[in-house]
Design a protein around this motif. Structure first.
Motif, PDB file in Angstrom:
ATOM      1  N   THR A  34     -34.881  35.420 -52.092  1.00 43.60           N
ATOM      2  CA  THR A  34     -35.891  35.010 -51.110  1.00 43.60           C
ATOM      3  C   THR A  34     -35.435  35.351 -49.680  1.00 43.60           C
ATOM      4  OG1 THR A  34     -34.898  32.826 -50.945  1.00 43.60           O
ATOM      5  CG2 THR A  34     -36.657  33.099 -52.569  1.00 43.60           C
ATOM      6  N   GLY A  35     -34.208  35.817 -49.526  1.00 43.87           N
ATOM      7  CA  GLY A  35     -33.713  36.226 -48.207  1.00 43.87           C
ATOM      8  C   GLY A  35     -33.385  35.049 -47.296  1.00 43.87           C
ATOM      9  N   ARG A  36     -33.269  33.851 -47.848  1.00 42.05           N
ATOM     10  CA  ARG A  36     -33.029  32.663 -47.006  1.00 42.05           C
ATOM     11  C   ARG A  36     -31.554  32.366 -46.787  1.00 42.05           C
ATOM     12  NH1 ARG A  36     -38.128  29.944 -46.672  1.00 42.05           N
ATOM     13  NH2 ARG A  36     -39.534  31.697 -46.879  1.00 42.05           N
ATOM     14  N   GLY A  37     -30.688  33.225 -47.297  1.00 49.26           N
ATOM     15  CA  GLY A  37     -29.249  32.997 -47.071  1.00 49.26           C
ATOM     16  C   GLY A  37     -28.619  32.069 -48.089  1.00 49.26           C
ATOM     17  N   ILE A  38     -29.306  31.817 -49.189  1.00 54.36           N
ATOM     18  CA  ILE A  38     -28.831  30.844 -50.181  1.00 54.36           C
ATOM     19  C   ILE A  38     -27.484  31.290 -50.784  1.00 54.36           C
ATOM     20  CG2 ILE A  38     -29.408  29.700 -52.386  1.00 54.36           C
ATOM     21  CD1 ILE A  38     -31.389  28.985 -50.081  1.00 54.36           C
ATOM     22  N   GLY A  39     -27.445  32.511 -51.323  1.00 55.21           N
ATOM     23  CA  GLY A  39     -26.233  33.001 -51.989  1.00 55.21           C
ATOM     24  C   GLY A  39     -25.026  32.993 -51.060  1.00 55.21           C
TER      25      GLY A  39
END
Ligand code: IMP
Length: 457
Positions: A126-131
């Motif tokens: 999702t590109g939200r920086g989760i990983g």
């Protein structure tokens, strides 16, 4: 008493609606993993609320908690809280001091990593920086919510994390100071902003020792609901690695991600949310897939015949399987029982809810993936590697569909009111999984969930 809600498939099973229905009797709604990658829409008093981070129960006046297993983007947090306040709500939110903070550079790294991996390895995040935020957590270099309340400590941690992130960006042949990264690697700017956000958190007295807080509420007799995001097949351990999210949506995550013991979670109900068919966002195996979606269905995957494509469009349209933000079609397919048997074991579901039973009312015949064939051997659950899973072929059992005429607003909203063919389909699922169905979703509205047994009972 606790109720834990977990997605049994690949996210988008309709968990939000069920949290809403079962959450009516909850006092506290807790998220235990993930961050603002979990878009959910709640309708309350005819008004629609789109949230991605804070638990949906907040809209109904419950206390929301973001547990230590979550990754929190403080900008999203305050945007969502302010949005609710502007609409006249007075949201009550508690935030675990041990939760990790998504920093601007995590989002940049998420995008760069996906690009570097290319089509075959990227998860379509999702590109939200989760990983990258979870990577920093496990690498013992993350910034936690509690650190935002201690400016000196924050600076030390941020200096190290940020300088390492700069080197990572350079290793992708990019310039961390490029205008397109909007100051994500500017130590002073990021630090000042975080100190300000920390002050706001302190003033609102929202930061808590999560496990201790929840235990105290429990001792006072509060009912706790744990709201899993994403789904079992997106779990970092039990999902289709590497096409997964970086947290533990499975029920075990509710203990680790909240600070209560597994016995507390296990003593309560663990409810698996199942959609009457399967959908997937992004790449990775999906043995029962109908049709295919460009850039998402792996080579050789999906039923690309004329019939397969027609059924896929019918299912997608009837189920509204298009991304809420992007409008992109989701991958869809028939129900996959081997996937669900895996989810039942990994989570220990005490019951399941089958959603979107209305969507299936558009089909004359309904297939269910009953088992897999892999190299001539029949399997009733997933093989442990994604590569082997991708080579599985589903074997199907066919059911008669149910008529739109029999199924609709005039239908009695109880189990016996469902068309006989729908009941046959549901009872087959129940028998195959050995887990009772506690509720059935027959439409998006609250009253369109038929509850057979409350998980609080
Ligand atoms: P991330 O969580 O942004 O790192 O994305 C990792 C994978 O999980 C991608 O394939 C996403 O499409 C998927 N994913 C993350 N959140 C959701 C969700 O709420 N529903 C469905 N898929 C999701």
């Amino acid at each position: 008493m606790t109720v834990t809600i977990v997605g049994a498939q690949l996210g988008d099973e309709g968990k939000g609606g069920i949290v809403d229905v079962f959450g009516e009797d909850a006092d506290v709604v807790v998220r235990y993993q993930g961050g603002d990658n979990a878009g959910h829409t709640v309708v309350h008093d005819g008004e629609e609320f789109a949230l991605s981070l804070i638990p949906s129960g907040i809209v109904r006046g419950k206390t929301g908690v973001l547990g230590n297993g979550c990754v929190v983007n403080p900008e999203t947090l305050f945007e969502e809280l302010d949005g609710l306040a502007e609409r006249g709500l007075d949201p009550s939110l508690k935030l675990a001091a041990r939760a990790h903070v998504i920093l601007p550079y995590h989002r940049v790294l998420d995008g760069l990593e996906e690009l570097a991996k290319g089509d075959e390895l990227s998860a379509g995040t999702t590109g939200r920086g989760i990983g990258p935020t979870y990577e920093d957590k496990v690498g013992r270099r993350g910034v936690r919510i509690g650190d935002l309340l201690d400016a000196a400590l924050l600076r030390t941690r941020l200096e190290y994390g940020l300088s390492r992130a700069r080197r990572m960006v350079e290793s992708f042949d990019a310039d961390p100071d490029a205008a397109r990264f909007e100051g994500a690697f500017d130590l002073e700017a990021v630090y000042e902003r975080l100190v300000g956000l920390g002050e706001r958190m302190a003033a609102a007295e929202m930061v808590v020792n999560c496990g201790e807080y929840l235990e105290a509420r429990r001792a006072d007799g509060a009912r706790l609901m744990f709201e899993g995001a994403q789904g079992t097949l997106l779990d970092i351990d039990h999902g289709s690695y590497p096409y997964v999210t970086s947290s533990s949506p499975t029920a075990g995550g509710a203990a680790v991600g909240s600070g209560l013991g597994p016995g507390v979670i296990g003593e309560g109900s663990i409810v698996g949310i199942v959609k009457a068919y399967t959908s997937r966002v992004g790449t990775g195996p999906l043995p029962t897939e109908l049709g295919h979606v460009e850039d998402q269905t792996p080579d050789g995957g999906g039923d690309r015949s004329e019939l397969g494509s027609r059924l896929a469009t019918q299912l997608r349209d009837a189920g509204g399987e298009y991304g809420t933000v992007t409008g992109r079609p989701r991958r869809v397919g028939w129900l996959d029982l081997p996937m669900l048997r895996h989810a039942c074991r990994a989570n220990g579901f005490t019951s399941i809810v089958v959603n979107h039973v209305d969507t299936m009312a558009t089909f004359d015949r309904i297939e269910v993936g009953e088992s897999y064939l892999l190299d001539g051997t029949e399997l009733d659950t997933l093989p442990p590697t994604t590569e082997r899973w991708a080579r599985c072929e589903a074997t199907y059992r066919t059911f008669e569909g149910w008529d739109r005429e029999e199924f609709g607003p005039s239908m009695e909203m109880d189990y016996e009111g469902l068309p006989a063919n729908a009941r046959t389909y549901l009872e087959y699922i129940e028998a195959e999984l050995g887990v009772p169905i506690s509720a059935i979703g027959v439409g998006p509205k609250r009253r369109e969930t038929i509850v057979r047994r409350s998980p609080w009972a």
